[in-house]
Design a protein around this motif. Structure first.
Motif, mmCIF file in Angstrom:
data_model
loop_
_atom_site.group_PDB
_atom_site.id
_atom_site.type_symbol
_atom_site.label_atom_id
_atom_site.label_comp_id
_atom_site.label_asym_id
_atom_site.label_seq_id
_atom_site.Cartn_x
_atom_site.Cartn_y
_atom_site.Cartn_z
ATOM 1 N N PRO A 75 22.624 76.059 -37.205
ATOM 2 C CA PRO A 75 21.754 75.024 -36.636
ATOM 3 C C PRO A 75 22.217 74.549 -35.260
ATOM 4 C CG PRO A 75 22.202 74.565 -38.941
ATOM 5 C CD PRO A 75 23.108 75.693 -38.539
ATOM 6 N N PHE A 76 23.534 74.455 -35.061
ATOM 7 C CA PHE A 76 24.054 74.066 -33.750
ATOM 8 C C PHE A 76 23.667 75.098 -32.700
ATOM 9 C CE2 PHE A 76 27.835 73.961 -30.789
ATOM 10 C CZ PHE A 76 27.438 72.806 -30.115
ATOM 11 N N ALA A 77 23.765 76.384 -33.062
ATOM 12 C CA ALA A 77 23.350 77.440 -32.135
ATOM 13 C C ALA A 77 21.867 77.333 -31.823
ATOM 14 C CB ALA A 77 23.679 78.808 -32.730
ATOM 15 N N GLY A 78 21.054 77.037 -32.848
ATOM 16 C CA GLY A 78 19.615 76.891 -32.624
ATOM 17 C C GLY A 78 19.299 75.750 -31.674
ATOM 18 N N TRP A 79 20.011 74.630 -31.819
ATOM 19 C CA TRP A 79 19.788 73.495 -30.923
ATOM 20 C C TRP A 79 20.193 73.845 -29.490
ATOM 21 C CZ3 TRP A 79 23.322 70.617 -28.020
ATOM 22 C CH2 TRP A 79 22.787 69.485 -27.388
ATOM 23 N N LEU A 80 21.325 74.533 -29.344
ATOM 24 C CA LEU A 80 21.776 74.922 -28.001
ATOM 25 C C LEU A 80 20.765 75.845 -27.329
ATOM 26 C CD1 LEU A 80 25.587 75.577 -28.637
ATOM 27 C CD2 LEU A 80 24.616 73.756 -27.222
ATOM 28 N N ILE A 81 20.237 76.798 -28.098
ATOM 29 C CA ILE A 81 19.275 77.755 -27.529
ATOM 30 C C ILE A 81 17.993 77.037 -27.109
ATOM 31 C CG2 ILE A 81 17.790 79.727 -28.089
ATOM 32 C CD1 ILE A 81 20.091 80.725 -29.889
ATOM 33 N N SER A 82 17.571 76.066 -27.914
ATOM 34 C CA SER A 82 16.350 75.334 -27.565
ATOM 35 C C SER A 82 16.548 74.447 -26.348
ATOM 36 C CB SER A 82 15.892 74.484 -28.757
ATOM 37 O OG SER A 82 16.821 73.446 -29.036
ATOM 38 N N THR A 83 17.786 74.071 -26.070
ATOM 39 C CA THR A 83 18.075 73.185 -24.941
ATOM 40 C C THR A 83 18.451 73.973 -23.688
ATOM 41 O OG1 THR A 83 18.898 71.538 -26.530
ATOM 42 C CG2 THR A 83 19.450 71.193 -24.196
ATOM 43 N N TYR A 84 19.191 75.056 -23.886
ATOM 44 C CA TYR A 84 19.649 75.869 -22.760
ATOM 45 C C TYR A 84 19.094 77.288 -22.932
ATOM 46 C CZ TYR A 84 22.806 71.876 -22.520
ATOM 47 O OH TYR A 84 23.317 70.602 -22.469
ATOM 48 N N ASP A 85 19.871 78.304 -22.615
ATOM 49 C CA ASP A 85 19.493 79.686 -22.879
ATOM 50 C C ASP A 85 20.540 80.299 -23.800
ATOM 51 O OD1 ASP A 85 21.537 81.403 -21.023
ATOM 52 O OD2 ASP A 85 20.963 79.526 -20.037
ATOM 53 N N TRP A 86 20.263 81.509 -24.275
ATOM 54 C CA TRP A 86 21.152 82.083 -25.277
ATOM 55 C C TRP A 86 22.552 82.350 -24.738
ATOM 56 C CZ3 TRP A 86 23.763 86.678 -25.116
ATOM 57 C CH2 TRP A 86 23.352 87.658 -24.220
ATOM 58 N N ARG A 87 22.669 82.703 -23.470
ATOM 59 C CA ARG A 87 23.992 82.982 -22.914
ATOM 60 C C ARG A 87 24.844 81.706 -22.870
ATOM 61 N NH1 ARG A 87 24.530 88.009 -20.686
ATOM 62 N NH2 ARG A 87 22.600 89.174 -20.303
ATOM 63 N N THR A 88 24.254 80.619 -22.432
ATOM 64 C CA THR A 88 24.978 79.348 -22.404
ATOM 65 C C THR A 88 25.356 78.920 -23.810
ATOM 66 O OG1 THR A 88 23.768 78.674 -20.420
ATOM 67 C CG2 THR A 88 24.858 76.934 -21.675
ATOM 68 N N ALA A 89 24.417 79.074 -24.747
ATOM 69 C CA ALA A 89 24.682 78.686 -26.132
ATOM 70 C C ALA A 89 25.852 79.465 -26.712
ATOM 71 C CB ALA A 89 23.427 78.906 -26.974
ATOM 72 N N MET A 90 25.882 80.772 -26.491
ATOM 73 C CA MET A 90 26.954 81.594 -27.040
ATOM 74 C C MET A 90 28.298 81.254 -26.405
ATOM 75 S SD MET A 90 26.911 85.738 -27.590
ATOM 76 C CE MET A 90 25.420 85.616 -28.580
#
Length: 402
Positions: A150-165
């Motif tokens: 869920p934390f990864a999902g929130w990061l992706i919705s806020t930023y992009d996948w590279r930033t989230a990872m």
């Protein structure tokens, strides 16, 4: 001090497993945004997960042996450094092969540093309540899909996948590197033989005899079949539910219910194993798992899926910590990391087969029926082999006379 610090070790094991396994399984969250923003195929991205399982299994054997020789602290510290590095490198990957190597290989290598070594360490800290302690560590790992994903999902919705990872990788460093510094090896067993006597043992001979013993063969075969049986049904459950007319959102909720039941099963089976013995509880859990897998052929409505998810999740989640308890009781603490690492390697191979086999079955027959029939048969095979477990008696690991 030891009596209280052993629960600190349990908490550290649960934290490390949650972060490591959560980071690895969060690939499912990254799959869609990665495929949409890159030229990489979903199959190519998903192959990193297959690499994760295979690398984690082999690495778990090596890391377990290293923890026996050098202690668990240096092993989990190395794993913490590698986990963050693998995620950060994956976030910077500009080609599919670079992503597969960084996420599939480096992250898988790192994840293997936590499971077998920390489980082995925890078993050494407990003479009583060992089943509960191992189950609590396993529960931390089981909570991974409900925390990191869920934390990864929130990061992706806020930023992009590279930033989230990259953020998850840096977060892994922040959490796990300090935690690794608090990990301690278990104190010597009370009543253990003096070091002068132990020095006459040849570690290589002891390990080779343990890995070729009937106890280990039955343990590894049961662990392999157990994971090969449930990995396909777990991975393809949402797709099967949607084929039955269940909406995507409801299918996701079934998966969540199954995961929550798995957490409860770990604690329940751990307590029962402490009170009633490990072998009968393991056999019971494997039998329930086989019946639950077969029951998927009979369900089609949402309520039926929820009920079955509770039973299936409790069964497959509950049996997983028991293999470590059996390994500890059969082989003792001195080579526990090596033995359980080898058993974990077999289970990882079993886990890697299910998603691939289920996909092939559906592509060939356009139906999941044969997946559940085959998985139920494999699960019954695990029950049959588990019945062959010898009585619990410590294997004498002495060099044979020439």
């Amino acid at each position: 001090m030891a009596q209280s610090y052993r629960w600190v070790i349990v908490a550290l094991g649960g934290l490390m497993g949650c972060v490591a396994v959560g980071a690895m399984f969060s690939l499912a969250v990254f799959l869609e945004p990665m495929s949409e923003t890159s030229s990489w195929s979903r199959a190519g991205i998903s192959s990193a997960m297959t690499l994760n399982f295979l690398i984690m299994g082999v690495a778990g054997f090596a890391w377990g042996a290293a923890s026996d020789r050098f202690g668990p602290r240096i092993v989990v510290l190395a794993g913490a450094v590698l986990l963050g590095a693998g995620l950060v490198l994956a976030s910077l990957a500009t080609s599919l092969i670079a992503f597969q190597l960084s996420y599939g290989v480096v992250v898988g290598l790192a994840a293997g540093a936590f499971f077998a070594p920390m489980i082995a360490t925890v078993t050494g800290w407990f003479d009583t309540q060992r089943g509960l302690a191992v189950s609590l560590v396993s529960a931390g790992m089981g909570a991974a899909p409900m925390t990191v994903s869920p934390f990864a999902g929130w990061l992706i919705s806020t930023y992009d996948w590279r930033t989230a990872m990259a953020v998850i990788g840096i977060g892994a460093w922040i959490l796990l590197i300090p935690a690794a510094l608090f990990v301690r090896a278990a104190p010597p067993e009370r009543g253990a033989q003096p070091k002068a006597t132990e020095a006459s043992d040849e570690p290589g001979s002891s390990v080779s005899r343990a890995l070729s013993s009937p106890q280990f063969i039955v343990l590894a075969a049961t662990f392999f079949l157990c994971c090969a049986a449930h990995s396909g049904p777990i991975f393809h459950m949402m797709s099967y539910a949607m084929l039955c007319g269940i909406s995507t959102l409801a299918a996701v909720s079934i998966y969540s219910v199954e995961g929550l039941a798995g957490l409860g099963g770990r604690l329940l089976f751990g307590i029962l194993a402490d009170r009633l013995g490990v072998k009968p509880i393991l056999v019971l859990g494997l039998l329930v798992q086989s019946l639950a897998i077969a029951a998927y052929l009979l369900v089609s409505r949402l309520g039926e899926f929820y009920l079955l998810a509770i039973v299936f999740g409790t069964a497959y989640g509950g049996v997983m910590p028991l293999y470590a308890v059996l390994a500890r009781e059969y082989f003792g603490q001195r080579i526990m990391g090596t033995v359980f690492g080898a058993a974990t390697m077999m289970s990882s191979i079993g886990m890697a087969l299910g998603p691939l086999g289920g996909g092939w079955i559906f592509d060939t027959f356009n139906d999941y029926r044969w997946l559940y029939i085959g998985s139920a048969a494999i699960a019954l095979g695990a029950v049959a082999i588990a019945l062959a477990f010898p009585p619990i008696a410590r294997l004498k690991l002495r060099p044979q006379a020439m």
